[in-house]
Design a protein around this motif. Structure first.
Motif, PDB file in Angstrom:
ATOM      1  N   LEU A 136       0.806  -1.221   0.000  1.00 51.35           N
ATOM      2  CA  LEU A 136       0.000   0.000   0.000  1.00 51.35           C
ATOM      3  C   LEU A 136       0.836   1.267   0.000  1.00 51.35           C
ATOM      4  O   LEU A 136       0.353   2.334  -0.397  1.00 51.35           O
ATOM      5  CB  LEU A 136      -0.923   0.013   1.216  1.00 51.35           C
ATOM      6  N   SER A 137       2.083   1.165   0.433  1.00 48.43           N
ATOM      7  CA  SER A 137       2.930   2.351   0.508  1.00 48.43           C
ATOM      8  C   SER A 137       3.053   3.006  -0.866  1.00 48.43           C
ATOM      9  O   SER A 137       3.339   2.350  -1.859  1.00 48.43           O
ATOM     10  CB  SER A 137       4.331   1.971   1.017  1.00 48.43           C
ATOM     11  N   GLY A 138       2.820   4.300  -0.907  1.00 48.93           N
ATOM     12  CA  GLY A 138       2.932   5.033  -2.159  1.00 48.93           C
ATOM     13  C   GLY A 138       1.737   4.889  -3.076  1.00 48.93           C
ATOM     14  O   GLY A 138       1.777   5.317  -4.228  1.00 48.93           O
ATOM     15  N   THR A 139       0.649   4.251  -2.597  1.00 45.79           N
ATOM     16  CA  THR A 139      -0.564   4.105  -3.398  1.00 45.79           C
ATOM     17  C   THR A 139      -1.751   4.725  -2.648  1.00 45.79           C
ATOM     18  O   THR A 139      -1.643   5.065  -1.474  1.00 45.79           O
ATOM     19  CB  THR A 139      -0.899   2.624  -3.685  1.00 45.79           C
ATOM     20  N   ALA A 140      -2.861   4.835  -3.349  1.00 52.17           N
ATOM     21  CA  ALA A 140      -4.104   5.308  -2.726  1.00 52.17           C
ATOM     22  C   ALA A 140      -5.103   4.166  -2.592  1.00 52.17           C
ATOM     23  O   ALA A 140      -6.308   4.391  -2.456  1.00 52.17           O
ATOM     24  CB  ALA A 140      -4.701   6.445  -3.553  1.00 52.17           C
ATOM     25  N   LEU A 141      -4.634   2.925  -2.621  1.00 54.77           N
ATOM     26  CA  LEU A 141      -5.510   1.767  -2.570  1.00 54.77           C
ATOM     27  C   LEU A 141      -6.298   1.712  -1.259  1.00 54.77           C
ATOM     28  O   LEU A 141      -5.765   1.976  -0.181  1.00 54.77           O
ATOM     29  CB  LEU A 141      -4.695   0.479  -2.724  1.00 54.77           C
ATOM     30  N   GLU A 142      -7.570   1.351  -1.369  1.00 53.02           N
ATOM     31  CA  GLU A 142      -8.433   1.163  -0.208  1.00 53.02           C
ATOM     32  C   GLU A 142      -8.634  -0.328   0.036  1.00 53.02           C
ATOM     33  O   GLU A 142      -8.720  -1.118  -0.906  1.00 53.02           O
ATOM     34  CB  GLU A 142      -9.795   1.830  -0.448  1.00 53.02           C
ATOM     35  N   LEU A 143      -8.729  -0.714   1.325  1.00 49.32           N
ATOM     36  CA  LEU A 143      -8.841  -2.122   1.706  1.00 49.32           C
ATOM     37  C   LEU A 143     -10.221  -2.445   2.264  1.00 49.32           C
ATOM     38  O   LEU A 143     -10.791  -1.660   3.021  1.00 49.32           O
ATOM     39  CB  LEU A 143      -7.829  -2.469   2.803  1.00 49.32           C
ATOM     40  N   THR A 144     -10.727  -3.626   1.907  1.00 53.03           N
ATOM     41  CA  THR A 144     -11.878  -4.201   2.597  1.00 53.03           C
ATOM     42  C   THR A 144     -11.470  -5.571   3.112  1.00 53.03           C
ATOM     43  O   THR A 144     -11.040  -6.430   2.330  1.00 53.03           O
ATOM     44  CB  THR A 144     -13.100  -4.346   1.669  1.00 53.03           C
ATOM     45  N   LEU A 145     -11.575  -5.773   4.418  1.00 55.45           N
ATOM     46  CA  LEU A 145     -11.322  -7.077   5.020  1.00 55.45           C
ATOM     47  C   LEU A 145     -12.629  -7.847   5.052  1.00 55.45           C
ATOM     48  O   LEU A 145     -13.638  -7.349   5.563  1.00 55.45           O
ATOM     49  CB  LEU A 145     -10.772  -6.915   6.438  1.00 55.45           C
ATOM     50  N   LEU A 146     -12.625  -9.064   4.532  1.00 55.20           N
ATOM     51  CA  LEU A 146     -13.832  -9.866   4.437  1.00 55.20           C
ATOM     52  C   LEU A 146     -13.639 -11.210   5.123  1.00 55.20           C
ATOM     53  O   LEU A 146     -12.625 -11.885   4.910  1.00 55.20           O
ATOM     54  CB  LEU A 146     -14.196 -10.105   2.968  1.00 55.20           C
ATOM     55  N   HIS A 147     -14.635 -11.595   5.929  1.00 58.77           N
ATOM     56  CA  HIS A 147     -14.677 -12.960   6.445  1.00 58.77           C
ATOM     57  C   HIS A 147     -16.017 -13.567   6.061  1.00 58.77           C
ATOM     58  O   HIS A 147     -17.082 -12.958   6.293  1.00 58.77           O
ATOM     59  CB  HIS A 147     -14.522 -13.007   7.967  1.00 58.77           C
ATOM     60  N   ALA A 148     -15.996 -14.752   5.460  1.00 61.35           N
ATOM     61  CA  ALA A 148     -17.215 -15.451   5.071  1.00 61.35           C
ATOM     62  C   ALA A 148     -17.476 -16.562   6.076  1.00 61.35           C
ATOM     63  O   ALA A 148     -16.757 -17.569   6.101  1.00 61.35           O
ATOM     64  CB  ALA A 148     -17.088 -16.008   3.657  1.00 61.35           C
ATOM     65  N   ALA A 149     -18.487 -16.366   6.913  1.00 64.64           N
ATOM     66  CA  ALA A 149     -18.884 -17.383   7.888  1.00 64.64           C
ATOM     67  C   ALA A 149     -19.887 -18.324   7.245  1.00 64.64           C
ATOM     68  O   ALA A 149     -20.740 -17.913   6.456  1.00 64.64           O
ATOM     69  CB  ALA A 149     -19.486 -16.730   9.118  1.00 64.64           C
ATOM     70  N   THR A 181     -14.350  -3.277   7.060  1.00 63.34           N
ATOM     71  CA  THR A 181     -14.499  -4.693   7.409  1.00 63.34           C
ATOM     72  C   THR A 181     -15.915  -5.150   7.094  1.00 63.34           C
ATOM     73  O   THR A 181     -16.881  -4.408   7.282  1.00 63.34           O
ATOM     74  CB  THR A 181     -14.197  -4.949   8.898  1.00 63.34           C
ATOM     75  N   THR A 182     -16.036  -6.392   6.610  1.00 62.44           N
ATOM     76  CA  THR A 182     -17.338  -6.956   6.270  1.00 62.44           C
ATOM     77  C   THR A 182     -17.362  -8.434   6.627  1.00 62.44           C
ATOM     78  O   THR A 182     -16.461  -9.188   6.232  1.00 62.44           O
ATOM     79  CB  THR A 182     -17.644  -6.816   4.770  1.00 62.44           C
TER      80      THR A 182
END
Length: 256
Positions: A136-149, A181-182
C-alpha cells in the motif's frame, strides 16, 4: 512499520501465451521487490532441455522487456525462467528459493483502486498485515477485510477476527481510514468471496495450510483466480512439499 526490503512477491508470467503484466499492477507493486518468473508449462512428451533449446532465447527476451518496465517504475526486480511439467509446483519452489511472501496470479486489471482481503483464520494475520502495508505504501488503494462465515453462529467470531486483522494493519502502519471490514454468512464461502470481489480490483487470499500447490492453488485460491476477473495475490506460508519426481528446468537470473 515494515521495510519494503523485508518482502518479495513472485509474479509468474506465461510470456509465450502473450500474458502481460498490467500497468496498474506495475504501479501498485513498485514499492516491493518482485521476482518475475517467465514460465512455460510443457506437455508430458516434451523434455525440458528440448523446450529450453527451442524457446529459451525468446522467453528471456520477453522477461527482459518486462523487467525494464518494472525498473522504469522504480521496482527492485529479479528474473527467473522455467520450463516445467507442473507450473504450480514450480511456482511453489521458486517462491521458496527466492523467499517470496506471496504469489500474484495475473488477470487483467484496467483499474486498481480497491483491494479485497479474504481472511479465513488468524493464521499469518500479522505477516499479511505487514505485507499489505508494504504494497500500500505510495498508493491510494483502499482495503476491505472480508470474512465469510458458513452460518450465523460464526458471525461474532468473524467480526472479532476482522477486528484483530484491522488492528494488525494499523499497527503495521496502514491508515485506519483506508480499511473497511465486512462479515457475510454464506454456506459457500468461495461464492461469497467471488461476489464481494466483483466490487473490487484485487483479491488477496492468505494460505492457512501447508503447501501452496496442494491446499491453495489447487483449492480455493486457484478456483478464485479462475472464476474472478481480478488478479489474485496468494500470501503463502512457510512450507514446501517434497516431490522428488517433479521435472523442471529453472534458470536463475543471469544463468544460461
Amino acid at each position: 512499520m515494515s521495510d519494503p526490503r523485508d518482502h518479495r512477491v513472485l509474479i509468474p508470467v506465461d510470456v509465450l501465451e502473450g500474458q502481460t503484466v498490467p500497468a496498474t499492477i506495475v504501479d501498485a507493486f513498485a514499492s516491493i521487490p518482485v521476482v518475475l518468473l517467465a514460465y512455460r508449462e510443457l506437455p508430458d512428451q516434451t523434455g525440458t532441455d528440448q523446450a529450453r533449446e527451442q524457446y529459451g532465447d525468446r522467453v528471456r527476451a520477453e522477461v527482459d522487456e518486462l523487467r525494464a518496465v518494472f525498473e522504469d517504475a522504480g521496482c527492485d526486480v529479479t528474473t527467473r525462467v522455467a520450463f516445467t511439467h507442473d507450473r504450480l509446483k514450480t511456482f511453489e519452489r521458486v517462491a521458496v528459493d527466492e523467499s517470496c511472501d506471496a504469489v500474484l496470479l495475473l488477470n487483467p486489471a484496467p483499474v486498481l483502486e480497491t483491494v479485497l482481503v479474504a481472511i479465513r483464520s488468524d493464521v499469518n494475520v500479522r505477516h499479511i498485515a505487514r505485507l499489505l502495508h508494504t504494497i500500500l505504501s505510495g498508493t491510494a488503494l483502499e482495503l476491505t477485510l472480508l470474512h465469510a462465515a458458513s452460518d450465523e453462529e460464526g458471525r461474532d467470531a468473524g467480526t472479532e477476527l476482522l477486528e484483530t486483522a484491522r488492528s494488525e494493519l494499523v499497527a503495521a502502519g496502514v491508515d485506519a481510514d483506508r480499511i473497511d471490514t465486512t462479515v457475510v454468512v454464506d454456506d459457500s464461502p468461495t461464492d461469497a468471496i467471488l461476489e464481494a470481489a466483483a466490487d473490487h480490483d484485487l483479491l488477496v487470499a492468505g494460505e492457512s495450510r501447508p503447501s501452496i500447490r496442494r491446499f491453495v492453488f489447487r483449492d480455493r485460491a486457484e478456483r478464485l483466480a479462475r472464476r474472478t476477473v481480478d488478479p489474485v495475490l496468494v500470501v503463502r506460508g512457510e512450507y514446501l512439499e517434497s516431490d522428488d519426481g517433479h521435472e523442471e528446468a529453472v534458470d536463475g537470473e543471469g544463468d544460461e
